[in-house]
Structures are given as structure tokens and as C-alpha cells.
Design a protein around this motif. Structure first.
Motif, PDB file in Angstrom:
ATOM      1  N   ALA A  41       0.715  -1.227   0.189  1.00 37.50           N
ATOM      2  CA  ALA A  41      -0.053   0.071  -0.131  1.00 37.50           C
ATOM      3  C   ALA A  41       0.918   1.467  -0.055  1.00 37.50           C
ATOM      4  CB  ALA A  41      -1.105  -0.044   1.124  1.00 37.50           C
ATOM      5  N   PRO A  42       1.277   1.512  -1.092  1.00 34.67           N
ATOM      6  CA  PRO A  42       2.299   2.568  -1.274  1.00 34.67           C
ATOM      7  C   PRO A  42       1.496   4.063  -0.797  1.00 34.67           C
ATOM      8  CG  PRO A  42       2.040   1.810  -3.299  1.00 34.67           C
ATOM      9  CD  PRO A  42       1.159   0.829  -2.334  1.00 34.67           C
ATOM     10  N   HIS A  43       0.398   4.132  -0.921  1.00 32.77           N
ATOM     11  CA  HIS A  43      -0.151   5.432  -0.485  1.00 32.77           C
ATOM     12  C   HIS A  43      -0.329   5.727   1.036  1.00 32.77           C
ATOM     13  CE1 HIS A  43      -3.239   2.299  -0.827  1.00 32.77           C
ATOM     14  NE2 HIS A  43      -4.316   3.221  -0.465  1.00 32.77           N
ATOM     15  N   LEU A  44      -0.071   4.435   1.856  1.00 35.90           N
ATOM     16  CA  LEU A  44       0.128   4.640   3.180  1.00 35.90           C
ATOM     17  C   LEU A  44       1.288   4.824   3.661  1.00 35.90           C
ATOM     18  CD1 LEU A  44      -2.291   1.647   4.636  1.00 35.90           C
ATOM     19  CD2 LEU A  44      -2.569   4.089   4.445  1.00 35.90           C
ATOM     20  N   PHE A  45       2.234   4.074   2.921  1.00 37.24           N
ATOM     21  CA  PHE A  45       3.798   4.206   3.332  1.00 37.24           C
ATOM     22  C   PHE A  45       4.463   5.485   2.878  1.00 37.24           C
ATOM     23  CE2 PHE A  45       8.182   3.257   2.115  1.00 37.24           C
ATOM     24  CZ  PHE A  45       8.721   3.028   3.512  1.00 37.24           C
ATOM     25  N   TYR A  46       4.467   5.631   1.664  1.00 36.42           N
ATOM     26  CA  TYR A  46       5.272   6.904   0.888  1.00 36.42           C
ATOM     27  C   TYR A  46       4.718   8.226   1.415  1.00 36.42           C
ATOM     28  CZ  TYR A  46       7.741   3.326  -1.641  1.00 36.42           C
ATOM     29  OH  TYR A  46       8.196   2.218  -1.971  1.00 36.42           O
ATOM     30  N   THR A  47       3.358   8.505   1.685  1.00 39.56           N
ATOM     31  CA  THR A  47       2.993   9.597   2.207  1.00 39.56           C
ATOM     32  C   THR A  47       3.665   9.958   3.653  1.00 39.56           C
ATOM     33  OG1 THR A  47       0.825   8.537   2.871  1.00 39.56           O
ATOM     34  CG2 THR A  47       1.060   9.473   0.801  1.00 39.56           C
ATOM     35  N   GLN A  48       4.132   8.814   4.291  1.00 39.70           N
ATOM     36  CA  GLN A  48       4.801   9.119   5.549  1.00 39.70           C
ATOM     37  C   GLN A  48       5.715  10.214   5.539  1.00 39.70           C
ATOM     38  OE1 GLN A  48       3.114   8.024   8.701  1.00 39.70           O
ATOM     39  NE2 GLN A  48       1.834   7.428   6.735  1.00 39.70           N
ATOM     40  N   SER A  53       0.843  17.214  -1.260  1.00 38.69           N
ATOM     41  CA  SER A  53       0.602  18.528  -1.722  1.00 38.69           C
ATOM     42  C   SER A  53       1.571  19.150  -2.572  1.00 38.69           C
ATOM     43  CB  SER A  53       0.185  19.570  -0.378  1.00 38.69           C
ATOM     44  OG  SER A  53       1.433  19.872   0.149  1.00 38.69           O
ATOM     45  N   GLN A  54       2.811  18.661  -2.808  1.00 40.20           N
ATOM     46  CA  GLN A  54       3.787  18.975  -3.756  1.00 40.20           C
ATOM     47  C   GLN A  54       3.921  18.062  -4.604  1.00 40.20           C
ATOM     48  OE1 GLN A  54       5.757  21.797  -3.034  1.00 40.20           O
ATOM     49  NE2 GLN A  54       4.512  22.048  -1.121  1.00 40.20           N
ATOM     50  N   GLU A  55       3.451  18.474  -5.964  1.00 39.95           N
ATOM     51  CA  GLU A  55       3.255  17.890  -7.127  1.00 39.95           C
ATOM     52  C   GLU A  55       4.471  16.874  -7.454  1.00 39.95           C
ATOM     53  OE1 GLU A  55       0.857  16.096  -9.679  1.00 39.95           O
ATOM     54  OE2 GLU A  55       0.376  17.365  -8.237  1.00 39.95           O
ATOM     55  N   GLU A  57       6.730  15.560  -5.438  1.00 41.42           N
ATOM     56  CA  GLU A  57       6.803  14.715  -4.443  1.00 41.42           C
ATOM     57  C   GLU A  57       5.695  13.474  -4.810  1.00 41.42           C
ATOM     58  OE1 GLU A  57       7.633  15.544  -0.821  1.00 41.42           O
ATOM     59  OE2 GLU A  57       9.073  17.122  -1.202  1.00 41.42           O
ATOM     60  N   ARG A  58       4.396  13.974  -5.270  1.00 44.58           N
ATOM     61  CA  ARG A  58       3.253  13.132  -5.474  1.00 44.58           C
ATOM     62  C   ARG A  58       3.543  12.176  -6.676  1.00 44.58           C
ATOM     63  NH1 ARG A  58      -1.718  13.020  -8.499  1.00 44.58           N
ATOM     64  NH2 ARG A  58      -3.094  11.941  -7.183  1.00 44.58           N
ATOM     65  N   GLN A  59       4.303  12.715  -7.641  1.00 46.32           N
ATOM     66  CA  GLN A  59       4.540  12.006  -8.792  1.00 46.32           C
ATOM     67  C   GLN A  59       5.563  11.045  -8.523  1.00 46.32           C
ATOM     68  OE1 GLN A  59       2.934  12.109 -11.603  1.00 46.32           O
ATOM     69  NE2 GLN A  59       1.429  13.485 -10.782  1.00 46.32           N
ATOM     70  N   ILE A  60       6.553  11.301  -7.701  1.00 44.02           N
ATOM     71  CA  ILE A  60       7.678  10.369  -7.291  1.00 44.02           C
ATOM     72  C   ILE A  60       6.884   9.243  -6.757  1.00 44.02           C
ATOM     73  CG2 ILE A  60       9.336   9.925  -5.837  1.00 44.02           C
ATOM     74  CD1 ILE A  60      10.440  12.874  -6.435  1.00 44.02           C
ATOM     75  N   GLY A  61       5.975   9.407  -5.790  1.00 46.89           N
ATOM     76  CA  GLY A  61       5.201   8.472  -5.083  1.00 46.89           C
ATOM     77  C   GLY A  61       4.569   7.693  -5.927  1.00 46.89           C
ATOM     78  N   LEU A  62       3.784   8.324  -6.885  1.00 50.70           N
ATOM     79  CA  LEU A  62       3.112   7.397  -7.967  1.00 50.70           C
ATOM     80  C   LEU A  62       3.910   6.499  -8.920  1.00 50.70           C
ATOM     81  CD1 LEU A  62       0.464  10.229  -8.725  1.00 50.70           C
ATOM     82  CD2 LEU A  62       0.073   8.145  -7.612  1.00 50.70           C
ATOM     83  N   GLU A  63       5.054   7.240  -9.098  1.00 53.72           N
ATOM     84  CA  GLU A  63       5.930   6.254  -9.974  1.00 53.72           C
ATOM     85  C   GLU A  63       6.214   4.853  -9.356  1.00 53.72           C
ATOM     86  OE1 GLU A  63       6.108   6.548 -13.479  1.00 53.72           O
ATOM     87  OE2 GLU A  63       4.691   8.031 -13.087  1.00 53.72           O
ATOM     88  N   ILE A  64       6.887   5.151  -8.259  1.00 53.62           N
ATOM     89  CA  ILE A  64       7.205   4.171  -7.288  1.00 53.62           C
ATOM     90  C   ILE A  64       6.136   3.135  -7.051  1.00 53.62           C
ATOM     91  CG2 ILE A  64       7.986   3.385  -5.055  1.00 53.62           C
ATOM     92  CD1 ILE A  64       9.344   6.254  -4.673  1.00 53.62           C
TER      93      ILE A  64
END
Length: 117
Positions: A41-48, A53-55, A57-64
Motif C-alpha cells: 500500500a504505497p499510499h500509506l507508506f510513501y505519504t509518511q 501537496s507537492q506535485e 513528490e506526489r509524482q515520485i510516489g505514484l511512479e514508485i
């Protein structure tokens, strides 16, 4: 152990909405663990540590997350109230391209509130 990628909403209009979405993801992660599988669940982990709100960083999380999805054995798509976010759409497209096996859970907001408290 098989890895199950969790596709569910993260973003919401309010902080309480985001907390609700996190509770949903945690609930299904626990269910996956109790099935003897590993939840991803990357949306639980990487958002830590990445700022949603920083596009950039959001894109990095989505790509990972998409990389992790490609490496998973299956997916679990969780649709609450019929709403699919843009991030979820990207993950669904990737899972479809890769012809991954998966499951879909569809619940109303009222139904999921009963289970997650």
C-alpha cells in the motif's frame, strides 16, 4: 508469500476524508495479512515522508507505486461509493496492461463505516 497491491483512494477534500481513506486502506491491509499474504500500500507508506501537496513528490510516489504494482502478484481494487480517483485510474490501467489477476471490492460509504468504525 504472494504480494497484493492495494488500489484505493488516498486524496480527499478534507483531512477527515483523508483519514477515512487511510482507515479503509489499513483495514484491507490487515485482511490481506490475515489471508497469509503481503499487502503493498504505497499510499500509506510513501505519504509518511513524501508531501502529497507537492506535485513533484506526489509524482515520485505514484511512479514508485506503479513499479511496486508491476512487481506484485495480484491486486485488490477497493471502490467506495463508486468513486475512482485519478491515481487509482493509473493503477487500474497498469494492472490491465499487465493482465494482472485481482479482486474488486465495492462498498457504499455506509457499509465500510460499519466495518472500520
Amino acid at each position: 508469500m504472494d504480494k497484493v497491491y492495494i488500489i484505493s483512494r488516498y486524496r480527499a477534500f478534507t483531512e477527515s476524508g483523508m483519514e477515512f481513506n487511510r482507515k479503509v486502506a489499513r483495514y484491507f491491509c490487515k485482511k490481506i495479512v490475515l489471508e497469509g499474504k503481503i499487502p503493498v500500500a504505497p499510499h500509506l507508506f510513501y505519504t509518511q515522508f513524501l508531501d502529497e501537496s507537492q506535485e513533484k513528490e506526489r509524482q515520485i510516489g505514484l511512479e514508485i507505486g506503479l513499479k511496486e504494482l508491476r512487481e506484485a502478484d495480484e491486486f485488490l481494487l477497493i471502490i467506495i461509493g463508486g468513486w475512482i480517483s485519478e491515481g487509482m485510474r493509473r493503477e487500474i490501467r497498469q494492472a490491465t496492461r499487465d493482465r494482472m489477476r485481482g479482486r474488486v471490492v465495492y462498498m457504499t460509504r455506509k457499509e465500510i463505516k460499519k466495518v472500520i468504525g
